[in-house]
Design a protein around this motif. Structure first.
Motif, PDB file in Angstrom:
ATOM      1  N   ALA A 115      38.401  30.922  43.095  1.00 40.40           N
ATOM      2  CA  ALA A 115      37.753  30.179  42.000  1.00 40.40           C
ATOM      3  C   ALA A 115      36.611  31.000  41.403  1.00 40.40           C
ATOM      4  O   ALA A 115      36.417  31.020  40.179  1.00 40.40           O
ATOM      5  N   ALA A 116      35.856  31.713  42.239  1.00 41.70           N
ATOM      6  CA  ALA A 116      34.762  32.557  41.751  1.00 41.70           C
ATOM      7  C   ALA A 116      35.299  33.698  40.888  1.00 41.70           C
ATOM      8  O   ALA A 116      34.707  34.029  39.845  1.00 41.70           O
ATOM      9  N   ILE A 117      36.398  34.295  41.302  1.00 43.46           N
ATOM     10  CA  ILE A 117      37.020  35.359  40.496  1.00 43.46           C
ATOM     11  C   ILE A 117      37.356  34.823  39.107  1.00 43.46           C
ATOM     12  O   ILE A 117      37.086  35.467  38.091  1.00 43.46           O
ATOM     13  N   ALA A 118      37.952  33.639  39.059  1.00 45.60           N
ATOM     14  CA  ALA A 118      38.326  33.053  37.768  1.00 45.60           C
ATOM     15  C   ALA A 118      37.089  32.761  36.924  1.00 45.60           C
ATOM     16  O   ALA A 118      37.052  33.075  35.727  1.00 45.60           O
ATOM     17  N   ARG A 119      36.043  32.177  37.529  1.00 46.10           N
ATOM     18  CA  ARG A 119      34.825  31.850  36.793  1.00 46.10           C
ATOM     19  C   ARG A 119      34.128  33.095  36.236  1.00 46.10           C
ATOM     20  O   ARG A 119      33.539  33.046  35.169  1.00 46.10           O
ATOM     21  N   GLU A 120      34.192  34.202  36.981  1.00 43.16           N
ATOM     22  CA  GLU A 120      33.510  35.432  36.589  1.00 43.16           C
ATOM     23  C   GLU A 120      34.268  36.240  35.539  1.00 43.16           C
ATOM     24  O   GLU A 120      33.730  37.204  35.001  1.00 43.16           O
ATOM     25  N   THR A 121      35.484  35.882  35.252  1.00 43.31           N
ATOM     26  CA  THR A 121      36.299  36.639  34.303  1.00 43.31           C
ATOM     27  C   THR A 121      35.843  36.351  32.877  1.00 43.31           C
ATOM     28  O   THR A 121      35.670  35.192  32.488  1.00 43.31           O
ATOM     29  N   ALA A 122      35.649  37.415  32.116  1.00 34.09           N
ATOM     30  CA  ALA A 122      35.180  37.289  30.734  1.00 34.09           C
ATOM     31  C   ALA A 122      36.159  36.452  29.913  1.00 34.09           C
ATOM     32  O   ALA A 122      37.371  36.626  30.005  1.00 34.09           O
ATOM     33  N   GLY A 123      35.615  35.541  29.118  1.00 30.35           N
ATOM     34  CA  GLY A 123      36.422  34.711  28.235  1.00 30.35           C
ATOM     35  C   GLY A 123      36.801  33.357  28.804  1.00 30.35           C
ATOM     36  O   GLY A 123      37.269  32.488  28.074  1.00 30.35           O
ATOM     37  N   VAL A 124      36.590  33.143  30.091  1.00 25.40           N
ATOM     38  CA  VAL A 124      36.948  31.860  30.712  1.00 25.40           C
ATOM     39  C   VAL A 124      35.861  30.837  30.392  1.00 25.40           C
ATOM     40  O   VAL A 124      34.678  31.070  30.636  1.00 25.40           O
ATOM     41  N   THR A 125      36.264  29.697  29.831  1.00 26.20           N
ATOM     42  CA  THR A 125      35.293  28.647  29.512  1.00 26.20           C
ATOM     43  C   THR A 125      35.183  27.603  30.616  1.00 26.20           C
ATOM     44  O   THR A 125      34.140  26.974  30.773  1.00 26.20           O
ATOM     45  N   ARG A 126      36.275  27.413  31.380  1.00 29.10           N
ATOM     46  CA  ARG A 126      36.260  26.428  32.461  1.00 29.10           C
ATOM     47  C   ARG A 126      37.357  26.770  33.449  1.00 29.10           C
ATOM     48  O   ARG A 126      38.379  27.330  33.085  1.00 29.10           O
ATOM     49  N   VAL A 127      37.162  26.388  34.722  1.00 32.92           N
ATOM     50  CA  VAL A 127      38.158  26.603  35.780  1.00 32.92           C
ATOM     51  C   VAL A 127      38.521  25.249  36.369  1.00 32.92           C
ATOM     52  O   VAL A 127      37.646  24.505  36.816  1.00 32.92           O
ATOM     53  N   ASP A 128      39.794  24.929  36.362  1.00 27.86           N
ATOM     54  CA  ASP A 128      40.320  23.715  36.991  1.00 27.86           C
ATOM     55  C   ASP A 128      40.911  24.145  38.331  1.00 27.86           C
ATOM     56  O   ASP A 128      42.037  24.621  38.409  1.00 27.86           O
ATOM     57  N   ASP A 129      40.125  23.998  39.394  1.00 24.59           N
ATOM     58  CA  ASP A 129      40.511  24.475  40.718  1.00 24.59           C
ATOM     59  C   ASP A 129      41.328  23.398  41.438  1.00 24.59           C
ATOM     60  O   ASP A 129      40.800  22.411  41.919  1.00 24.59           O
ATOM     61  N   GLN A 130      42.638  23.599  41.480  1.00 26.58           N
ATOM     62  CA  GLN A 130      43.546  22.687  42.173  1.00 26.58           C
ATOM     63  C   GLN A 130      44.124  23.332  43.440  1.00 26.58           C
ATOM     64  O   GLN A 130      45.140  22.879  43.964  1.00 26.58           O
ATOM     65  N   LEU A 131      43.468  24.375  43.913  1.00 22.97           N
ATOM     66  CA  LEU A 131      43.929  25.051  45.126  1.00 22.97           C
ATOM     67  C   LEU A 131      43.781  24.119  46.316  1.00 22.97           C
ATOM     68  O   LEU A 131      42.845  23.327  46.379  1.00 22.97           O
ATOM     69  N   GLU A 132      44.696  24.234  47.256  1.00 22.07           N
ATOM     70  CA  GLU A 132      44.674  23.393  48.448  1.00 22.07           C
ATOM     71  C   GLU A 132      44.645  24.259  49.689  1.00 22.07           C
ATOM     72  O   GLU A 132      45.434  25.201  49.815  1.00 22.07           O
ATOM     73  N   VAL A 133      43.730  23.929  50.612  1.00 23.75           N
ATOM     74  CA  VAL A 133      43.670  24.644  51.867  1.00 23.75           C
ATOM     75  C   VAL A 133      44.777  24.107  52.759  1.00 23.75           C
ATOM     76  O   VAL A 133      44.850  22.897  53.023  1.00 23.75           O
ATOM     77  N   ALA A 134      45.680  24.988  53.186  1.00 24.12           N
ATOM     78  CA  ALA A 134      46.810  24.590  54.010  1.00 24.12           C
ATOM     79  C   ALA A 134      46.309  24.135  55.385  1.00 24.12           C
ATOM     80  O   ALA A 134      45.408  24.756  55.961  1.00 24.12           O
ATOM     81  N   THR A 135      46.895  23.089  55.876  1.00 19.73           N
ATOM     82  CA  THR A 135      46.530  22.600  57.203  1.00 19.73           C
ATOM     83  C   THR A 135      47.439  23.247  58.227  1.00 19.73           C
ATOM     84  O   THR A 135      48.642  23.361  58.007  1.00 19.73           O
TER      85      THR A 135
END
Length: 136
Positions: A115-135
């Motif tokens: 999510a941090a990589i996505a937020r730090e990328t130039a041009g990104v206005t918002r990140v919708d983080d739907q990643l799931e930690v596998a159990t």
């Protein structure tokens, strides 16, 4: 000769019993489903989103800027040697400079790092983080 005739007759009977081939893959698929299931009775296609835990994917944008954003994020994720295979294969979808991240990761640290990589990328206005930690 007798064995050959028996074999030919059995083959012919088998072909007759099979009937005519279906016209489409959809008909073949429908034939394999139980006719008493609610989706078949209602005439709607089945919904497998509950089975695989993923919603229907967001359609990726075809704008050049969105494609560049997706490519930059994907390169940074796959270039990081400390991510699991699952983390390196998450979905990255960019639409109107909004990045959606989907898929399983092994740890909360991976989830936060991607999510941090996505937020730090130039041009990104918002990140919708739907990643799931596998159990485990």
């Amino acid at each position: 000769m007798k064995k050959q005739l028996v074999w030919v007759a059995a083959l012919a009977l088998g072909l007759v019993a099979c009937g005519e081939p279906r016209d489409s893959a959809a008909e073949s698929f429908d034939a394999g489903r139980q006719m008493d299931s609610p989706d078949v009775a209602a005439g709607t296609p089945p919904d497998d989103t509950g089975v695989n835990g993923m919603n229907t994917p967001v359609a990726p944008s075809s704008s050049e800027r969105d494609l560049e954003i997706t490519q930059q994020i994907r390169q940074r994720i796959t270039g990081a040697n400390d991510f699991s295979t699952d983390a390196q294969n998450v979905q990255v979808i960019t639409q109107n400079s909004v990045v959606t991240l989907r898929g399983p990761v092994e740890t909360d640290r991976e989830k936060q790092a991607i999510a941090a990589i996505a937020r730090e990328t130039a041009g990104v206005t918002r990140v919708d983080d739907q990643l799931e930690v596998a159990t485990p």
